[in-house]
Design an enzyme around this catalytic site. Structure first.
Site, short mmCIF file in Angstrom:
data_model
loop_
_atom_site.label_atom_id
_atom_site.label_comp_id
_atom_site.label_asym_id
_atom_site.label_seq_id
_atom_site.Cartn_x
_atom_site.Cartn_y
_atom_site.Cartn_z
N HIS A 45 -11.59 16.38 102.87
CA HIS A 45 -12.63 15.36 102.65
C HIS A 45 -12.04 14.15 101.92
O HIS A 45 -12.23 13.00 102.33
CB HIS A 45 -13.77 15.96 101.85
CG HIS A 45 -14.82 14.98 101.41
ND1 HIS A 45 -15.69 14.39 102.29
CD2 HIS A 45 -15.12 14.48 100.18
CE1 HIS A 45 -16.50 13.57 101.62
NE2 HIS A 45 -16.18 13.61 100.34
N GLU B 292 -24.15 16.05 102.38
CA GLU B 292 -22.82 16.57 102.06
C GLU B 292 -22.91 18.09 101.99
O GLU B 292 -23.70 18.64 101.21
CB GLU B 292 -22.27 15.99 100.75
CG GLU B 292 -21.93 14.50 100.89
CD GLU B 292 -21.12 13.92 99.73
OE1 GLU B 292 -20.47 12.89 99.92
OE2 GLU B 292 -21.17 14.50 98.62
N ASP C 126 -25.64 17.62 98.79
CA ASP C 126 -25.57 16.46 97.90
C ASP C 126 -25.83 15.20 98.73
O ASP C 126 -24.93 14.42 99.02
CB ASP C 126 -24.17 16.44 97.27
CG ASP C 126 -23.99 15.31 96.27
OD1 ASP C 126 -24.99 14.91 95.65
OD2 ASP C 126 -22.84 14.87 96.09
#
Lengths: 429, 429
Positions: free
Chosen positions: A131, A200, A234
């Site tokens: 990521h 997320e 998130d």
């Protein structure tokens, strides 16, 4: 080592509750995750364990007296494992306590599930190097990974007040946030609903035993402070983030809502799924306060993760949604123990119920990305969904469902349930 | 407008308690700040009001029944002002309640003062443009202020668990934190006690009334959600900060300790010290959600602030310390109301007891800087103290004392007391 494989993990164990023995269920007798629930007649949250399609009320089953989940989370290894043992024995086929336990069951479909505990402080980490690299490339094509990444488990503080819990149907629903954004070619920012709303894919790590302020937790003791894991979304407004985040990090781009799944799968339940750390050869060795032989041998946890997207059109058509990404927690660069040791190296005190986010858990391959920002190259290559809709970022009515489970030969499948949330239209200002 | 000047601010008011009438005291009858205290015989924190050199126990005085400060902070305007009125009347010279109130007093020197409330989430802002510019110059000499500064009240989340309260003598003492640091010319980072430990002169802003998630607070309503202000020291390890803070902001460089003063000076008490906003002509007007006529006319608060440094040698010699900086809260670029409106524009929910830090309150002149980082040009020009010691950053045994007060012709001086903390040696790892 704080957790180990024992009789509660035996794949041959069966429950007298038939739904718990379904091989595809998330909550077999080998799992026993903790959460808080209430029935229509309850004023207060009660502590429950998920089993099959039911919730076991631990107080009514005579296992504990307290309604206080945070207190339960503070238990040290021996009483914590004794509690797991007692629940396992009571639910086991042939248990002499079957009648008492049966009276303590309520169908999960008939309870309200709350946040699993009182969350004090919430910290979000950044543990997927994949990521960090993919997102870094969008800002710095020649130098995607910052020099501190392989040394420092990067983290920052998040907002606890706006963490909601997944629920059936639409899950945790929240309004599309308003905020300041500025197009690169605009003279001035403007205010309006976010147009680059993203999810997320994360895991939430719940702290159990606190440490006193001033006393760092050593790697050897770190696992003793972790109660268990849940799924965590998130949600992030990318357009708000890019305008606000310099120099002090994300703020309003994230604190409008985060969603956690209602069941904490304990570190005890996850013991069979531990693996060696995946840190690539040639990378610098972790500094001594982040290193231990135990961590190298079993620091990683193999948890399969999935992101599902169900649009409003899909929902209207009775379509369960598309699985748009899969990854595995084993690919995280920093382990749970390393996060605890790092967070406390300066003497910072962790408290029962504190939550760590793992950070977006993207895997090494592009299709394993844990956010739309990555999957769509910053929105430039929209996803094509199975019903021919496309998505660059989330639209109103979209439901995102995170799922997670552990599977290994010789063990029962252990599931996390769902973390489900839905984007509602922005409220007029 | 939520607060206004009334009979409780009358400078002619005197108390039957003589110490409250001393013109130099921080806590005259016009102030009436709230805090939590306990005497040796108390199990629980009690709610008190500081008056002269005494603490008034509000429950023993018959004013409230509750021990719950957060509940008191949630009061809306009318009951909150009625409470202030009742305390003022009971303490007033000639009050018929003098005997009852007298029985509810304990000398401040004989109580323990706690954190003034349960702090849920803590957010730190960055409201001094002078601080942002001076610090920015150290990193980007040609472009010190980032393009978002005059549009976005920059903030980030901080750690609530490690906020301690100032106390008499050494105050809130904490150990020098360990952490990762990396010298610019080093190949790899190393771990050890911070060598660039600093203070930050801030005000703490305590939220009173909560807002529901999804419901932004408008500028016109913002003040209704603010209970009051206290002094706040956001201790920072500059060497840990510079290595860790990219890309997600400060973390371990700050979360080892923060110190708040024990008395919350209410927005009601501060009503006489409001001033027009100081935003310079030529700067962009605030976006509409950050603007109101009331804010332009009285958004600023004139609070004189001081930083005192007492080294261990000074303490041994009976020396009270040097005043090393003075500034004024009126010079902040963003007002309290703007912070509330900005924090909630995305629907983020604030809760009673939440704390905002103002950010380091440096004034426009170099000697008004609110941190050593600024006063010593990043440690390159150490301060020379009155006893001929020098300081680039804080040394073990150093005590930092923040003080704050409001003075205006025609009004009694209103003080904040002290925010005092001491650096203890690092604990061996």
């Amino acid at each position: 080592m704080n957790t180990s494989i024992d009789a509660t993990h035996d794949p041959a164990l069966k429950s007298w509750l038939e739904s718990a023995n379904d091989p595809s269920i998330d909550f077999p007798i080998q799992n026993l995750p903790f959460g808080r629930f209430r029935r229509a007649e309850d004023m207060d949250w009660r502590i429950g364990v998920a089993i099959g399609d039911q919730v076991l009320d631990l107080r009514r089953a005579g296992i504990i007296q307290s309604y206080d989940m945070n207190r339960l989370m503070r238990l040290s290894k021996e009483p914590r494992q004794a509690l797991r043992q007692a629940v396992s024995e009571g639910l086991r086929h042939g248990s002499p306590h079957e009648a008492r336990f049966r009276e303590a069951l309520t169908p999960m479909s008939r309870v309200e599930l709350g946040l699993p505990c009182v969350i004090g402080d919430y910290t979000d980490f950044y543990t997927s190097i994949h990521h960090a690299t993919t997102v870094g490339k969008q800002f710095r094509p020649d130098n995607p990974l910052l020099p501190n990444y392989k040394w420092v488990p990067i983290g920052y503080h998040g907002r606890a007040s706006s963490i909601g819990v997944s629920a059936p149907a639409l899950g945790h629903s929240f309004q599309r946030p308003h905020g300041q954004t500025k197009a690169p070619d605009a003279d001035a920012p403007s205010v309006g609903p976010s147009r680059r709303l993203d999810y997320e894919l994360e895991l939430g790590i719940f702290i159990g035993r606190p440490n006193p302020i001033g006393e760092p937790v050593r790697m050897a003791d770190a696992e003793e402070h972790v109660f268990g894991l849940a799924l965590f979304n998130d949600w992030t407004a990318r357009d708000i983030q890019s305008w606000e985040y310099q120099p002090l990090g994300p703020f309003l781009s994230k604190n409008f809502a985060s969603t956690v799944s209602p069941w904490i799968v304990t570190m005890d339940a996850l013991a069979p799924f531990r693996e060696p750390c995946t840190r690539p050869r040639g990378d610098p060795a972790p500094l001594p306060y982040l290193d231990s032989a135990d961590n190298r041998e079993r620091g990683a946890i193999a948890i399969e993760l999935e992101v599902w997207l169900q649009t409003a059109n899909m929902r209207a058509a009775g379509h369960a949604g598309d699985c748009i990404a899969r990854s595995n927690y084993r690919d995280a660069y920093w382990t749970v123990d390393q996060l605890v040791a790092h967070h406390t190296i300066n003497g910072c005190n962790l408290r029962d119920g504190d939550l760590f986010g793992s950070g977006t858990l993207s895997g090494p391959r592009p299709e394993q990305a844990g956010s739309l920002l990555e999957l769509t190259q910053g929105g430039r290559q929209p996803l094509r969904l199975s019903n021919a809709e496309t998505r660059a970022f989330l639209e109103d009515g979209d439901t995102v469902i995170l799922r997670g489970f552990c599977e290994r030969d010789g063990y029962r499948r252990i599931g996390f349930g769902e973390c489900r949330g839905t984007v509602m239209p922005a409220r007029p200002l």
